[in-house]
Motif scaffolding. Structure first.
Motif, PDB file in Angstrom:
ATOM      1  N   ASP A 212     -53.885  61.561  60.800  1.00  0.00           N
ATOM      2  CA  ASP A 212     -53.781  63.029  60.757  1.00  0.00           C
ATOM      3  C   ASP A 212     -54.856  63.671  61.636  1.00  0.00           C
ATOM      4  O   ASP A 212     -54.630  64.705  62.269  1.00  0.00           O
ATOM      5  CB  ASP A 212     -53.927  63.544  59.315  1.00  0.00           C
ATOM      6  CG  ASP A 212     -52.694  63.210  58.494  1.00  0.00           C
ATOM      7  OD1 ASP A 212     -51.602  63.094  59.099  1.00  0.00           O
ATOM      8  OD2 ASP A 212     -52.824  63.036  57.273  1.00  0.00           O
ATOM      9  N   LYS A 323     -54.458  72.926  57.744  1.00  0.00           N
ATOM     10  CA  LYS A 323     -53.933  71.580  57.521  1.00  0.00           C
ATOM     11  C   LYS A 323     -55.066  70.542  57.492  1.00  0.00           C
ATOM     12  O   LYS A 323     -55.148  69.706  56.594  1.00  0.00           O
ATOM     13  CB  LYS A 323     -52.991  71.227  58.673  1.00  0.00           C
ATOM     14  CG  LYS A 323     -51.606  70.843  58.278  1.00  0.00           C
ATOM     15  CD  LYS A 323     -50.829  70.640  59.560  1.00  0.00           C
ATOM     16  CE  LYS A 323     -49.565  69.881  59.336  1.00  0.00           C
ATOM     17  NZ  LYS A 323     -48.737  69.903  60.528  1.00  0.00           N
ATOM     18  N   LYS A 327     -56.355  68.353  54.356  1.00  0.00           N
ATOM     19  CA  LYS A 327     -56.263  66.894  54.420  1.00  0.00           C
ATOM     20  C   LYS A 327     -57.623  66.239  54.118  1.00  0.00           C
ATOM     21  O   LYS A 327     -57.731  65.262  53.388  1.00  0.00           O
ATOM     22  CB  LYS A 327     -55.769  66.507  55.823  1.00  0.00           C
ATOM     23  CG  LYS A 327     -56.168  65.144  56.306  1.00  0.00           C
ATOM     24  CD  LYS A 327     -55.258  64.087  55.746  1.00  0.00           C
ATOM     25  CE  LYS A 327     -55.906  62.728  55.783  1.00  0.00           C
ATOM     26  NZ  LYS A 327     -55.084  61.622  55.549  1.00  0.00           N
TER      27      LYS A 327
END
Ligand code: ACO
Length: 427
Positions: A212, A323, A327
Protein backbone atom coordinates in the motif's frame (compact mmCIF):
# COMPACT_ATOMS: atom_id res chain seq x y z
CA UNK A 1 -7.08 27.61 -43.69
CA UNK A 2 -4.66 29.66 -41.61
CA UNK A 3 -6.28 32.21 -39.32
CA UNK A 4 -4.54 35.60 -38.95
CA UNK A 5 -4.72 38.46 -36.46
CA UNK A 6 -4.01 42.06 -37.35
CA UNK A 7 -1.69 44.39 -35.50
CA UNK A 8 -1.92 48.09 -36.24
CA UNK A 9 1.11 50.24 -35.41
CA UNK A 10 0.78 53.84 -36.55
CA UNK A 11 -0.54 53.73 -40.10
CA UNK A 12 0.71 50.22 -40.82
CA UNK A 13 -1.19 46.96 -40.45
CA UNK A 14 0.61 43.67 -39.96
CA UNK A 15 -0.78 40.15 -40.01
CA UNK A 16 0.33 37.32 -37.80
CA UNK A 17 -0.73 33.69 -38.11
CA UNK A 18 -2.69 32.00 -35.34
CA UNK A 19 -1.56 28.56 -34.15
CA UNK A 20 -4.38 26.37 -32.81
CA UNK A 21 -3.60 23.52 -30.44
CA UNK A 22 -5.31 20.13 -30.54
CA UNK A 23 -7.60 21.17 -27.65
CA UNK A 24 -8.46 24.49 -29.30
CA UNK A 25 -6.09 26.86 -27.42
CA UNK A 26 -4.89 29.66 -29.63
CA UNK A 27 -1.58 31.49 -29.90
CA UNK A 28 -0.43 34.34 -32.10
CA UNK A 29 2.80 33.34 -33.81
CA UNK A 30 4.97 36.44 -33.42
CA UNK A 31 8.25 34.83 -34.41
CA UNK A 32 8.66 37.48 -37.18
CA UNK A 33 7.38 40.40 -35.08
CA UNK A 34 10.70 42.23 -34.65
CA UNK A 35 11.77 41.60 -38.20
CA UNK A 36 8.47 42.97 -39.53
CA UNK A 37 7.78 45.82 -37.10
CA UNK A 38 10.96 46.59 -35.13
CA UNK A 39 9.03 45.91 -31.90
CA UNK A 40 9.44 43.12 -29.36
CA UNK A 41 6.92 41.91 -26.75
CA UNK A 42 7.36 42.44 -23.02
CA UNK A 43 5.83 39.76 -20.78
CA UNK A 44 7.41 39.47 -17.31
CA UNK A 45 7.13 35.96 -15.93
CA UNK A 46 6.03 34.81 -19.43
CA UNK A 47 2.43 34.97 -18.23
CA UNK A 48 1.13 35.22 -21.82
CA UNK A 49 3.98 33.57 -23.66
CA UNK A 50 4.05 30.09 -25.12
CA UNK A 51 7.66 28.98 -25.42
CA UNK A 52 7.09 25.91 -27.60
CA UNK A 53 4.61 23.56 -29.21
CA UNK A 54 4.43 20.35 -27.20
CA UNK A 55 2.60 17.02 -27.43
CA UNK A 56 3.41 15.83 -23.90
CA UNK A 57 1.05 17.31 -21.33
CA UNK A 58 -2.27 19.10 -21.58
CA UNK A 59 -3.60 21.33 -18.81
CA UNK A 60 -6.76 23.38 -18.62
CA UNK A 61 -6.34 25.68 -15.64
CA UNK A 62 -9.95 26.87 -15.68
CA UNK A 63 -11.48 23.39 -15.73
CA UNK A 64 -8.81 21.67 -13.62
CA UNK A 65 -7.77 19.19 -16.32
CA UNK A 66 -4.39 17.47 -16.51
CA UNK A 67 -3.50 14.78 -19.05
CA UNK A 68 -0.23 13.10 -19.95
CA UNK A 69 -0.12 12.20 -23.64
CA UNK A 70 -3.90 12.59 -23.66
CA UNK A 71 -4.59 10.28 -20.70
CA UNK A 72 -6.33 11.92 -17.70
CA UNK A 73 -4.20 12.11 -14.56
CA UNK A 74 -7.03 10.48 -12.58
CA UNK A 75 -6.81 7.32 -14.73
CA UNK A 76 -3.05 7.16 -14.53
CA UNK A 77 -3.12 7.62 -10.74
CA UNK A 78 -5.71 4.85 -10.47
CA UNK A 79 -4.26 2.24 -12.82
CA UNK A 80 -0.66 2.95 -13.72
CA UNK A 81 2.77 2.78 -12.12
CA UNK A 82 5.40 5.51 -12.08
CA UNK A 83 7.68 3.39 -14.26
CA UNK A 84 4.94 3.06 -16.88
CA UNK A 85 4.12 6.78 -16.73
CA UNK A 86 7.81 7.60 -17.18
CA UNK A 87 7.81 5.41 -20.29
CA UNK A 88 4.62 7.05 -21.54
CA UNK A 89 5.93 10.59 -21.10
CA UNK A 90 9.28 9.88 -22.69
CA UNK A 91 8.16 7.63 -25.54
CA UNK A 92 4.71 9.06 -26.21
CA UNK A 93 2.73 5.81 -25.86
CA UNK A 94 1.95 3.30 -23.14
CA UNK A 95 4.38 0.38 -23.26
CA UNK A 96 3.53 -3.20 -24.26
CA UNK A 97 4.57 -6.02 -21.88
CA UNK A 98 7.74 -6.49 -23.88
CA UNK A 99 8.60 -2.79 -23.81
CA UNK A 100 7.99 -2.33 -20.10
CA UNK A 101 10.02 -5.44 -19.30
CA UNK A 102 12.91 -4.17 -21.36
CA UNK A 103 12.64 -0.75 -19.68
CA UNK A 104 12.67 -2.43 -16.23
CA UNK A 105 15.74 -4.48 -17.12
CA UNK A 106 17.52 -1.31 -18.24
CA UNK A 107 16.48 0.52 -15.06
CA UNK A 108 17.91 -2.32 -13.02
CA UNK A 109 21.10 -2.50 -15.07
CA UNK A 110 21.79 1.18 -14.47
CA UNK A 111 20.72 1.47 -10.86
CA UNK A 112 24.17 1.44 -9.26
CA UNK A 113 26.28 4.58 -9.06
CA UNK A 114 30.04 4.57 -9.34
CA UNK A 115 31.59 3.85 -5.94
CA UNK A 116 33.82 6.94 -6.31
CA UNK A 117 30.70 9.10 -6.14
CA UNK A 118 30.38 8.10 -2.49
CA UNK A 119 33.48 10.19 -1.74
CA UNK A 120 31.73 13.32 -2.96
CA UNK A 121 28.73 12.60 -0.77
CA UNK A 122 30.89 12.06 2.26
CA UNK A 123 32.48 15.49 1.93
CA UNK A 124 29.37 17.64 1.82
CA UNK A 125 28.86 19.46 5.11
CA UNK A 126 26.31 17.55 7.24
CA UNK A 127 23.79 20.37 7.13
CA UNK A 128 23.74 20.55 3.32
CA UNK A 129 20.29 20.62 1.80
CA UNK A 130 19.67 17.40 -0.18
CA UNK A 131 18.47 19.43 -3.19
CA UNK A 132 21.88 21.12 -3.45
CA UNK A 133 23.57 17.74 -3.12
CA UNK A 134 21.28 16.15 -5.71
CA UNK A 135 21.77 18.91 -8.25
CA UNK A 136 25.59 18.74 -7.86
CA UNK A 137 25.66 14.95 -8.04
CA UNK A 138 23.49 14.86 -11.14
CA UNK A 139 25.85 17.29 -12.90
CA UNK A 140 28.75 15.12 -11.74
CA UNK A 141 27.29 12.11 -13.58
CA UNK A 142 28.76 13.49 -16.82
CA UNK A 143 32.26 12.90 -15.42
CA UNK A 144 31.46 9.25 -14.75
CA UNK A 145 29.40 8.61 -17.86
CA UNK A 146 30.77 10.95 -20.53
CA UNK A 147 28.09 11.66 -23.06
CA UNK A 148 29.28 10.44 -26.41
CA UNK A 149 26.94 10.62 -29.35
CA UNK A 150 23.39 11.62 -30.07
CA UNK A 151 22.36 8.20 -31.35
CA UNK A 152 18.93 6.89 -30.34
CA UNK A 153 20.57 4.09 -28.36
CA UNK A 154 22.94 6.44 -26.52
CA UNK A 155 20.11 8.81 -25.63
CA UNK A 156 17.94 5.93 -24.36
CA UNK A 157 20.81 4.76 -22.19
CA UNK A 158 21.33 8.25 -20.73
CA UNK A 159 17.61 8.62 -20.08
CA UNK A 160 17.44 5.29 -18.26
CA UNK A 161 20.60 6.07 -16.34
CA UNK A 162 19.10 9.32 -15.13
CA UNK A 163 15.78 7.79 -14.05
CA UNK A 164 17.47 4.94 -12.26
CA UNK A 165 20.44 6.70 -10.74
CA UNK A 166 18.66 9.83 -9.50
CA UNK A 167 16.61 7.47 -7.31
CA UNK A 168 19.79 5.83 -6.00
CA UNK A 169 21.49 9.20 -5.46
CA UNK A 170 18.47 10.51 -3.56
CA UNK A 171 18.50 7.52 -1.21
CA UNK A 172 22.27 7.69 -0.70
CA UNK A 173 22.08 11.38 0.21
CA UNK A 174 19.55 10.52 2.89
CA UNK A 175 21.55 7.60 4.29
CA UNK A 176 24.75 9.63 4.42
CA UNK A 177 22.99 12.57 6.07
CA UNK A 178 21.91 10.12 8.81
CA UNK A 179 25.43 8.72 9.09
CA UNK A 180 24.11 5.29 8.07
CA UNK A 181 25.40 2.64 5.70
CA UNK A 182 24.34 2.98 2.11
CA UNK A 183 21.82 0.35 0.94
CA UNK A 184 22.31 -0.89 -2.63
CA UNK A 185 19.48 -1.18 -5.17
CA UNK A 186 18.06 -4.66 -5.74
CA UNK A 187 16.90 -6.25 -8.97
CA UNK A 188 14.03 -8.11 -7.32
CA UNK A 189 12.17 -4.94 -6.26
CA UNK A 190 9.98 -2.64 -8.30
CA UNK A 191 11.11 0.96 -8.90
CA UNK A 192 9.30 2.42 -5.88
CA UNK A 193 9.86 -0.54 -3.54
CA UNK A 194 13.55 -0.33 -4.37
CA UNK A 195 13.67 3.32 -3.41
CA UNK A 196 11.87 2.73 -0.11
CA UNK A 197 14.22 -0.13 0.67
CA UNK A 198 17.31 1.98 -0.11
CA UNK A 199 15.94 4.69 2.17
CA UNK A 200 14.80 2.65 5.13
CA UNK A 201 16.46 -0.75 5.21
CA UNK A 202 19.03 -1.08 7.97
CA UNK A 203 21.27 -3.89 9.24
CA UNK A 204 19.49 -3.71 12.59
CA UNK A 205 15.94 -3.38 11.27
CA UNK A 206 15.19 -4.84 7.84
CA UNK A 207 12.62 -2.79 5.95
CA UNK A 208 9.29 -4.51 5.38
CA UNK A 209 7.88 -3.65 1.99
CA UNK A 210 4.23 -2.67 2.33
CA UNK A 211 2.44 -2.75 -1.04
CA UNK A 212 0.00 0.00 0.00
CA UNK A 213 2.90 2.33 0.75
CA UNK A 214 4.57 1.35 -2.52
CA UNK A 215 1.29 2.23 -4.26
CA UNK A 216 1.11 5.59 -2.45
CA UNK A 217 4.64 6.41 -3.58
CA UNK A 218 3.76 5.44 -7.15
CA UNK A 219 0.80 7.80 -7.08
CA UNK A 220 2.86 10.60 -5.53
CA UNK A 221 5.47 10.29 -8.29
CA UNK A 222 2.86 9.96 -11.07
CA UNK A 223 1.16 13.17 -9.92
CA UNK A 224 4.46 15.03 -10.14
CA UNK A 225 5.71 13.48 -13.38
CA UNK A 226 5.06 16.42 -15.71
CA UNK A 227 3.30 19.75 -15.73
CA UNK A 228 4.12 21.29 -19.10
CA UNK A 229 6.15 24.54 -19.13
CA UNK A 230 6.50 25.21 -15.38
CA UNK A 231 9.56 26.96 -13.94
CA UNK A 232 11.86 23.92 -13.65
CA UNK A 233 10.83 22.47 -17.02
CA UNK A 234 11.41 25.84 -18.63
CA UNK A 235 14.83 25.89 -16.95
CA UNK A 236 15.52 22.46 -18.47
CA UNK A 237 14.46 23.64 -21.92
CA UNK A 238 16.44 26.89 -21.65
CA UNK A 239 19.63 25.24 -20.42
CA UNK A 240 19.24 22.32 -22.85
CA UNK A 241 18.86 24.80 -25.72
CA UNK A 242 22.55 25.67 -25.31
CA UNK A 243 23.14 21.96 -26.19
CA UNK A 244 24.76 21.24 -22.84
CA UNK A 245 24.80 17.55 -21.79
CA UNK A 246 21.55 16.07 -20.37
CA UNK A 247 22.94 15.69 -16.83
CA UNK A 248 23.69 19.42 -16.53
CA UNK A 249 20.34 20.12 -18.18
CA UNK A 250 18.42 18.06 -15.60
CA UNK A 251 20.50 19.56 -12.83
CA UNK A 252 19.23 23.01 -13.86
CA UNK A 253 15.69 21.69 -13.42
CA UNK A 254 16.55 20.45 -9.92
CA UNK A 255 17.96 23.87 -8.97
CA UNK A 256 14.82 25.67 -10.19
CA UNK A 257 12.54 23.19 -8.44
CA UNK A 258 14.26 23.88 -5.12
CA UNK A 259 12.64 27.34 -4.84
CA UNK A 260 9.86 27.80 -2.28
CA UNK A 261 7.53 29.25 -4.93
CA UNK A 262 7.91 26.04 -6.92
CA UNK A 263 8.75 22.51 -5.67
CA UNK A 264 10.16 23.81 -2.37
CA UNK A 265 6.59 24.72 -1.39
CA UNK A 266 5.90 21.17 -0.13
CA UNK A 267 8.51 21.65 2.61
CA UNK A 268 7.18 25.13 3.40
CA UNK A 269 3.63 23.80 3.81
CA UNK A 270 4.74 21.50 6.61
CA UNK A 271 6.63 24.37 8.29
CA UNK A 272 3.47 26.47 8.09
CA UNK A 273 1.28 23.69 9.55
CA UNK A 274 3.86 23.21 12.31
CA UNK A 275 3.69 26.90 13.14
CA UNK A 276 -0.01 26.45 13.73
CA UNK A 277 0.41 23.25 15.72
CA UNK A 278 3.48 24.08 17.79
CA UNK A 279 3.81 27.86 17.93
CA UNK A 280 0.25 28.75 18.77
CA UNK A 281 -0.51 30.46 15.46
CA UNK A 282 -4.16 30.05 14.47
CA UNK A 283 -5.67 29.21 11.10
CA UNK A 284 -7.32 32.63 11.10
CA UNK A 285 -3.99 34.39 11.75
CA UNK A 286 -2.35 32.51 8.87
CA UNK A 287 -5.14 33.50 6.52
CA UNK A 288 -4.92 37.15 7.60
CA UNK A 289 -1.12 37.12 7.28
CA UNK A 290 -1.38 35.68 3.74
CA UNK A 291 -3.82 38.45 2.79
CA UNK A 292 -1.71 41.25 4.27
CA UNK A 293 0.01 43.06 1.38
CA UNK A 294 2.67 44.42 3.77
CA UNK A 295 3.69 40.90 4.72
CA UNK A 296 5.61 38.77 2.18
CA UNK A 297 4.05 35.60 3.62
CA UNK A 298 1.84 33.55 1.31
CA UNK A 299 -0.32 30.61 2.12
CA UNK A 300 2.04 27.87 1.00
CA UNK A 301 0.55 25.14 -1.17
CA UNK A 302 -2.08 27.58 -2.40
CA UNK A 303 -2.36 29.30 -5.76
CA UNK A 304 -1.04 28.41 -9.16
CA UNK A 305 -0.07 30.27 -12.32
CA UNK A 306 -2.30 28.09 -14.50
CA UNK A 307 -4.96 26.52 -12.25
CA UNK A 308 -7.69 28.93 -11.34
CA UNK A 309 -9.67 26.10 -9.78
CA UNK A 310 -8.81 23.10 -7.60
CA UNK A 311 -5.57 21.47 -8.80
CA UNK A 312 -6.66 17.96 -9.92
CA UNK A 313 -3.46 16.55 -8.39
CA UNK A 314 -4.32 18.06 -5.00
CA UNK A 315 -7.72 16.30 -5.08
CA UNK A 316 -6.05 12.91 -5.59
CA UNK A 317 -3.34 13.71 -3.03
CA UNK A 318 -5.93 14.67 -0.40
CA UNK A 319 -7.77 11.35 -0.83
CA UNK A 320 -4.47 9.50 -0.74
CA UNK A 321 -3.56 11.22 2.56
CA UNK A 322 -6.65 9.80 4.24
CA UNK A 323 -5.95 6.35 2.80
CA UNK A 324 -2.29 6.23 3.84
CA UNK A 325 -2.88 7.52 7.36
CA UNK A 326 -5.74 5.06 7.84
CA UNK A 327 -3.64 2.18 6.58
CA UNK A 328 -0.71 3.07 8.83
CA UNK A 329 -3.08 3.74 11.70
CA UNK A 330 -1.06 6.88 12.20
CA UNK A 331 -3.34 9.92 12.46
CA UNK A 332 -1.47 13.14 11.75
CA UNK A 333 -2.71 16.30 13.46
CA UNK A 334 -1.18 18.28 10.58
CA UNK A 335 -3.78 16.76 8.21
CA UNK A 336 -6.61 18.11 10.36
CA UNK A 337 -4.95 21.53 10.45
CA UNK A 338 -4.47 21.42 6.66
CA UNK A 339 -8.14 20.60 6.15
CA UNK A 340 -9.19 23.46 8.46
CA UNK A 341 -6.86 25.84 6.66
CA UNK A 342 -8.22 24.76 3.29
CA UNK A 343 -11.80 25.20 4.41
CA UNK A 344 -11.11 28.65 5.86
CA UNK A 345 -9.28 29.77 2.69
CA UNK A 346 -11.91 28.41 0.32
CA UNK A 347 -14.58 30.40 2.19
CA UNK A 348 -12.56 33.61 2.36
CA UNK A 349 -13.42 36.39 -0.07
CA UNK A 350 -9.74 37.16 -0.83
CA UNK A 351 -8.97 33.57 -1.83
CA UNK A 352 -12.23 33.25 -3.76
CA UNK A 353 -11.72 36.46 -5.74
CA UNK A 354 -8.04 35.64 -6.42
CA UNK A 355 -8.95 32.08 -7.52
CA UNK A 356 -6.54 30.56 -5.02
CA UNK A 357 -7.01 26.84 -4.41
CA UNK A 358 -4.79 24.11 -2.96
CA UNK A 359 -2.07 23.02 -5.35
CA UNK A 360 -0.20 19.70 -5.48
CA UNK A 361 2.10 20.69 -2.62
CA UNK A 362 -0.63 21.33 -0.08
CA UNK A 363 -1.27 17.70 0.90
CA UNK A 364 1.79 15.93 -0.52
CA UNK A 365 4.00 16.55 2.54
CA UNK A 366 1.54 14.76 4.80
CA UNK A 367 1.80 11.59 2.71
CA UNK A 368 5.59 11.84 2.64
CA UNK A 369 5.74 12.30 6.42
CA UNK A 370 3.56 9.25 6.89
CA UNK A 371 5.88 7.19 4.70
CA UNK A 372 8.79 8.36 6.86
CA UNK A 373 10.44 10.79 4.44
CA UNK A 374 12.09 13.66 6.35
CA UNK A 375 10.94 17.17 5.50
CA UNK A 376 14.20 18.26 3.89
CA UNK A 377 13.85 15.37 1.40
CA UNK A 378 10.38 16.43 0.22
CA UNK A 379 11.58 18.44 -2.74
CA UNK A 380 13.97 15.63 -3.69
CA UNK A 381 10.89 13.39 -3.91
CA UNK A 382 9.28 15.95 -6.19
CA UNK A 383 12.45 15.98 -8.34
CA UNK A 384 12.37 12.18 -8.65
CA UNK A 385 8.78 12.45 -9.81
CA UNK A 386 9.38 15.32 -12.25
CA UNK A 387 12.40 13.67 -13.85
CA UNK A 388 10.56 11.86 -16.68
CA UNK A 389 8.79 15.11 -17.53
CA UNK A 390 12.06 17.03 -17.72
CA UNK A 391 13.56 14.30 -19.88
CA UNK A 392 10.54 14.09 -22.17
CA UNK A 393 10.52 17.88 -22.62
CA UNK A 394 14.27 18.01 -23.26
CA UNK A 395 13.96 15.20 -25.81
CA UNK A 396 11.02 16.83 -27.51
CA UNK A 397 12.91 20.11 -27.80
CA UNK A 398 15.93 18.28 -29.29
CA UNK A 399 13.71 16.73 -31.93
CA UNK A 400 11.96 20.00 -32.77
CA UNK A 401 13.22 21.27 -36.15
CA UNK A 402 12.57 24.84 -34.87
CA UNK A 403 14.81 24.34 -31.80
CA UNK A 404 16.88 27.44 -31.22
CA UNK A 405 19.02 28.56 -28.34
CA UNK A 406 16.74 30.42 -25.90
CA UNK A 407 17.71 34.02 -25.88
CA UNK A 408 14.98 36.50 -24.88
CA UNK A 409 15.42 40.20 -25.46
CA UNK A 410 14.85 43.07 -23.04
CA UNK A 411 13.93 46.71 -22.93
CA UNK A 412 16.96 48.56 -21.64
CA UNK A 413 16.08 51.19 -19.00
CA UNK A 414 19.61 52.04 -17.79
CA UNK A 415 21.74 55.14 -18.29
CA UNK A 416 22.42 56.43 -21.78
CA UNK A 417 26.00 56.48 -23.03
CA UNK A 418 28.17 57.64 -20.10
CA UNK A 419 31.88 58.47 -20.09
CA UNK A 420 34.27 56.40 -17.97
CA UNK A 421 35.43 58.35 -14.88
CA UNK A 422 38.97 57.54 -13.65
CA UNK A 423 38.93 56.42 -9.99
CA UNK A 424 40.79 59.50 -8.70
CA UNK A 425 38.07 61.76 -10.11
CA UNK A 426 35.13 59.88 -8.62
CA UNK A 427 33.23 61.43 -5.73
N1 ACO B 1 -1.30 33.30 -0.64
C1 ACO B 1 -1.79 34.57 -0.64
N2 ACO B 1 -1.92 35.30 -1.78
C2 ACO B 1 -1.56 34.74 -2.94
C3 ACO B 1 -1.04 33.43 -2.99
C4 ACO B 1 -0.95 32.69 -1.78
N3 ACO B 1 -0.47 31.45 -1.78
N4 ACO B 1 -0.75 33.11 -4.26
C5 ACO B 1 -1.05 34.20 -4.99
N5 ACO B 1 -1.55 35.18 -4.19
C6 ACO B 1 -2.06 36.49 -4.62
C7 ACO B 1 -0.94 37.49 -4.88
O1 ACO B 1 -0.59 38.19 -3.72
C8 ACO B 1 -1.55 38.35 -5.95
O2 ACO B 1 -2.45 39.22 -5.32
P1 ACO B 1 -2.78 40.70 -5.91
O3 ACO B 1 -3.21 40.47 -7.32
O4 ACO B 1 -3.87 41.20 -5.02
O5 ACO B 1 -1.50 41.46 -5.80
C9 ACO B 1 -2.37 37.35 -6.79
O6 ACO B 1 -2.72 36.30 -5.86
C10 ACO B 1 -1.64 36.77 -7.96
O7 ACO B 1 -0.40 36.25 -7.51
P2 ACO B 1 0.88 36.12 -8.40
O8 ACO B 1 2.07 35.96 -7.55
O9 ACO B 1 0.88 37.22 -9.43
O10 ACO B 1 0.55 34.77 -9.17
P3 ACO B 1 1.59 33.88 -9.92
O11 ACO B 1 0.83 33.14 -10.94
O12 ACO B 1 2.75 34.69 -10.39
O13 ACO B 1 2.16 32.90 -8.78
C11 ACO B 1 2.42 31.07 -7.33
C12 ACO B 1 1.78 31.59 -8.63
C13 ACO B 1 3.93 31.36 -7.33
C14 ACO B 1 2.24 29.56 -7.28
C15 ACO B 1 1.72 31.75 -6.12
O14 ACO B 1 0.35 31.41 -6.11
C16 ACO B 1 2.39 31.40 -4.79
O15 ACO B 1 3.35 32.03 -4.39
N6 ACO B 1 1.87 30.32 -4.07
C17 ACO B 1 2.48 29.87 -2.83
C18 ACO B 1 3.69 29.00 -3.12
C19 ACO B 1 3.29 27.65 -3.67
O16 ACO B 1 2.41 26.97 -3.16
N7 ACO B 1 3.98 27.24 -4.74
C20 ACO B 1 3.77 25.94 -5.38
C21 ACO B 1 3.10 26.13 -6.72
S1 ACO B 1 2.74 24.57 -7.47
C22 ACO B 1 4.23 24.04 -7.97
O17 ACO B 1 5.11 24.78 -8.34
C23 ACO B 1 4.45 22.67 -7.97
Amino acid sequence: MTEYVKLIIGDKTYQFPVVTGSEGEKAIDISNLRQMTGYITLDPGFVNTGSCESAITYMDGEKGILRYRGIPIEELAEHSTFREVAYLLINGVLPTYKEINRFSVMLNDHSLVHEDMRKFFENFPRASHPMGILSSMVTTLISFYPYLESTEEEINMTVTRLISKVRTLAAISYKISRGHNVVYPRHDFSYCANFLNMMFDSPVKPYQIDEDIVRALNVFLILHADHEQNCSTSAVRVVGSARVNPYATVSAGIAALWGPLHGGANQEVIKMLYDIKERGATVKQMIEKAKDKNDPFRLMGFGHRVYKTYDPRAKIMKKMCDKVLEKLEKPDPLLDIAKDLEEAALNDEYFISHHLYPNVDFYSGIILRAIGIPTNMFTVMFAMGRLPGWIAQWRESMEDPKWKITRPRQIYMGPKKTEYTPIQERK
